[in-house]
Design a protein around this motif. Structure first.
Motif, short mmCIF file in Angstrom:
data_model
loop_
_atom_site.label_atom_id
_atom_site.label_comp_id
_atom_site.label_asym_id
_atom_site.label_seq_id
_atom_site.Cartn_x
_atom_site.Cartn_y
_atom_site.Cartn_z
N THR A 27 0.83 -1.20 0.00
CA THR A 27 0.00 0.00 0.00
C THR A 27 0.87 1.25 0.00
OG1 THR A 27 -1.66 -1.22 1.25
CG2 THR A 27 -1.89 1.16 1.19
N ILE A 28 1.95 1.23 0.73
CA ILE A 28 2.87 2.37 0.77
C ILE A 28 3.49 2.61 -0.60
CG2 ILE A 28 5.05 3.20 1.74
CD1 ILE A 28 4.24 1.79 4.36
N ILE A 29 3.89 1.53 -1.27
CA ILE A 29 4.46 1.65 -2.62
C ILE A 29 3.43 2.23 -3.57
CG2 ILE A 29 5.29 0.32 -4.60
CD1 ILE A 29 6.70 -1.51 -2.60
N PHE A 30 2.18 1.76 -3.48
CA PHE A 30 1.14 2.30 -4.35
C PHE A 30 0.96 3.80 -4.13
CE2 PHE A 30 -3.28 3.68 -4.69
CZ PHE A 30 -3.46 3.55 -6.05
N TYR A 31 0.87 4.23 -2.89
CA TYR A 31 0.67 5.65 -2.61
C TYR A 31 1.88 6.50 -3.04
CZ TYR A 31 -3.70 4.89 -0.16
OH TYR A 31 -5.00 4.58 0.14
N MET A 32 3.07 5.95 -2.91
CA MET A 32 4.25 6.69 -3.37
C MET A 32 4.25 6.85 -4.89
SD MET A 32 7.17 5.17 -0.80
CE MET A 32 8.48 5.61 -1.89
N LEU A 33 3.91 5.78 -5.62
CA LEU A 33 3.86 5.86 -7.07
C LEU A 33 2.72 6.78 -7.54
CD1 LEU A 33 4.57 2.15 -8.02
CD2 LEU A 33 6.04 4.12 -8.44
N ALA A 34 1.57 6.68 -6.87
CA ALA A 34 0.45 7.55 -7.23
C ALA A 34 0.79 9.01 -6.96
CB ALA A 34 -0.80 7.14 -6.46
N ALA A 35 1.45 9.29 -5.83
CA ALA A 35 1.84 10.67 -5.52
C ALA A 35 2.85 11.18 -6.54
CB ALA A 35 2.41 10.74 -4.11
N LEU A 36 3.83 10.36 -6.93
CA LEU A 36 4.80 10.76 -7.95
C LEU A 36 4.09 11.10 -9.25
CD1 LEU A 36 7.76 10.95 -9.05
CD2 LEU A 36 7.48 8.56 -9.71
N THR A 37 3.15 10.28 -9.66
CA THR A 37 2.43 10.50 -10.90
C THR A 37 1.60 11.78 -10.84
OG1 THR A 37 2.33 8.12 -11.28
CG2 THR A 37 0.80 9.48 -12.53
N ILE A 51 9.27 25.41 -20.39
CA ILE A 51 8.91 24.28 -21.23
C ILE A 51 9.80 23.06 -20.96
CG2 ILE A 51 10.32 25.03 -23.19
CD1 ILE A 51 7.97 24.06 -24.97
N PHE A 52 11.08 23.27 -20.68
CA PHE A 52 11.95 22.12 -20.41
C PHE A 52 11.56 21.44 -19.10
CE2 PHE A 52 15.88 20.18 -18.78
CZ PHE A 52 16.09 19.28 -19.80
N ARG A 53 11.25 22.23 -18.07
CA ARG A 53 10.80 21.64 -16.81
C ARG A 53 9.49 20.89 -16.99
NH1 ARG A 53 12.21 26.15 -12.18
NH2 ARG A 53 14.46 26.03 -12.46
N ALA A 54 8.59 21.43 -17.82
CA ALA A 54 7.33 20.73 -18.08
C ALA A 54 7.58 19.38 -18.71
CB ALA A 54 6.43 21.59 -18.97
N ALA A 55 8.54 19.31 -19.63
CA ALA A 55 8.88 18.03 -20.27
C ALA A 55 9.47 17.05 -19.25
CB ALA A 55 9.84 18.26 -21.43
N ILE A 56 10.31 17.53 -18.36
CA ILE A 56 10.91 16.65 -17.35
C ILE A 56 9.84 16.17 -16.36
CG2 ILE A 56 12.58 16.55 -15.45
CD1 ILE A 56 13.81 16.47 -18.26
N PHE A 57 8.93 17.05 -15.96
CA PHE A 57 7.85 16.63 -15.07
C PHE A 57 6.94 15.61 -15.76
CE2 PHE A 57 8.39 20.84 -12.72
CZ PHE A 57 9.05 20.23 -11.67
N LEU A 58 6.70 15.78 -17.06
CA LEU A 58 5.93 14.80 -17.82
C LEU A 58 6.65 13.46 -17.83
CD1 LEU A 58 3.59 14.06 -19.76
CD2 LEU A 58 5.07 14.83 -21.62
N LEU A 59 7.97 13.49 -17.98
CA LEU A 59 8.77 12.27 -17.94
C LEU A 59 8.58 11.53 -16.62
CD1 LEU A 59 11.30 10.68 -19.26
CD2 LEU A 59 12.61 12.05 -17.66
N PHE A 60 8.66 12.26 -15.49
CA PHE A 60 8.48 11.62 -14.19
C PHE A 60 7.05 11.10 -14.00
CE2 PHE A 60 12.27 14.16 -12.78
CZ PHE A 60 13.08 13.06 -12.59
N SER A 61 6.08 11.81 -14.52
CA SER A 61 4.70 11.36 -14.41
C SER A 61 4.49 10.06 -15.17
CB SER A 61 3.75 12.44 -14.93
OG SER A 61 2.42 12.04 -14.80
N LEU A 62 5.05 9.97 -16.37
CA LEU A 62 4.92 8.75 -17.16
C LEU A 62 5.70 7.59 -16.54
CD1 LEU A 62 5.16 10.30 -20.72
CD2 LEU A 62 3.12 9.44 -19.57
N ILE A 63 6.83 7.88 -15.91
CA ILE A 63 7.57 6.84 -15.19
C ILE A 63 6.75 6.33 -14.00
CG2 ILE A 63 9.59 6.44 -13.72
CD1 ILE A 63 11.19 8.12 -15.72
N GLY A 64 6.04 7.24 -13.33
CA GLY A 64 5.16 6.84 -12.23
C GLY A 64 4.04 5.92 -12.69
#
Length: 175
Positions: A5-15, A28-41
């Motif tokens: 459950t902790i792993i799920f909440y951590m991944l959901a929070a990252l996303t 725009i570059f930061r937006a692309a990097i944040f999109l990258l982390f969201s997709l990794i989540g």
């Protein structure tokens, strides 16, 4: 609370947090990097649910394809540090309404769907079975979503070309 459950909440929070930052930042570059982390989540959530094939497709198609294309197009324009222009209040309201109505439509579809599946007949996780299911055109096939993903990659490629195009006639995008 269990470790799963902790792993799920951590991944959901990252996303979710990365998605909000991707939409909220004006660089725009930061937006692309944040999109990258969201997709990794999202890929992490697929791994957590033990859908390794879908997680691998998520990483290859979205993280490895679309996000890298966006970052390359940003670097080709040499505008990595520039801020995007502040949007007018009308566009902000329209965007918020579009997001709300899209969310409402998804919730309506989720509550109306009965979700009857093939739980009684588990599929053997082999490459042949996955390929047959993915490219099948019958009732259980996924040929249409496969084609939609290819159209998405084409749209992302065209969008990256548009971002990377140089302006002509002395018009500048900078404010």
């Amino acid at each position: 609370m269990s470790g799963s459950t902790i792993i799920f909440y951590m991944l959901a929070a990252l996303t979710l947090v990365s998605g909000v930052f991707a939409v909220g930042t004006r660089q725009i570059f930061r937006a692309a990097i944040f999109l990258l982390f969201s997709l990794i989540g999202v890929a992490g959530l697929y791994f957590w649910m033990q859908y390794e094939f879908i997680a691998a497709v998520q990483i290859v198609v979205y993280v490895g394809g679309i996000t890298v294309l966006i970052i390359f197009s940003i670097f080709l324009t040499q505008q990595a540090g520039d801020k995007m222009p502040k949007q007018k209040i009308g566009r902000q309201i329209f965007s918020a309404l579009a997001a709300f109505f899209g969310f409402a439509l998804i919730m309506l579809q989720l509550f109306q769907h009965t979700f009857t599946g093939t739980i009684n007949q588990p599929m053997e996780p082999g490459v042949t079975n996955i390929g047959t299911q993915m490219l099948g055109v019958n009732n259980g096939g996924y040929a249409l979503p496969f084609e939609v993903v290819s159209m998405l990659l084409l749209a992302a490629l065209i969008g990256c070309i548009v971002i990377a195009m140089k302006t002509t006639g002395g018009i500048s995008n900078k404010e």
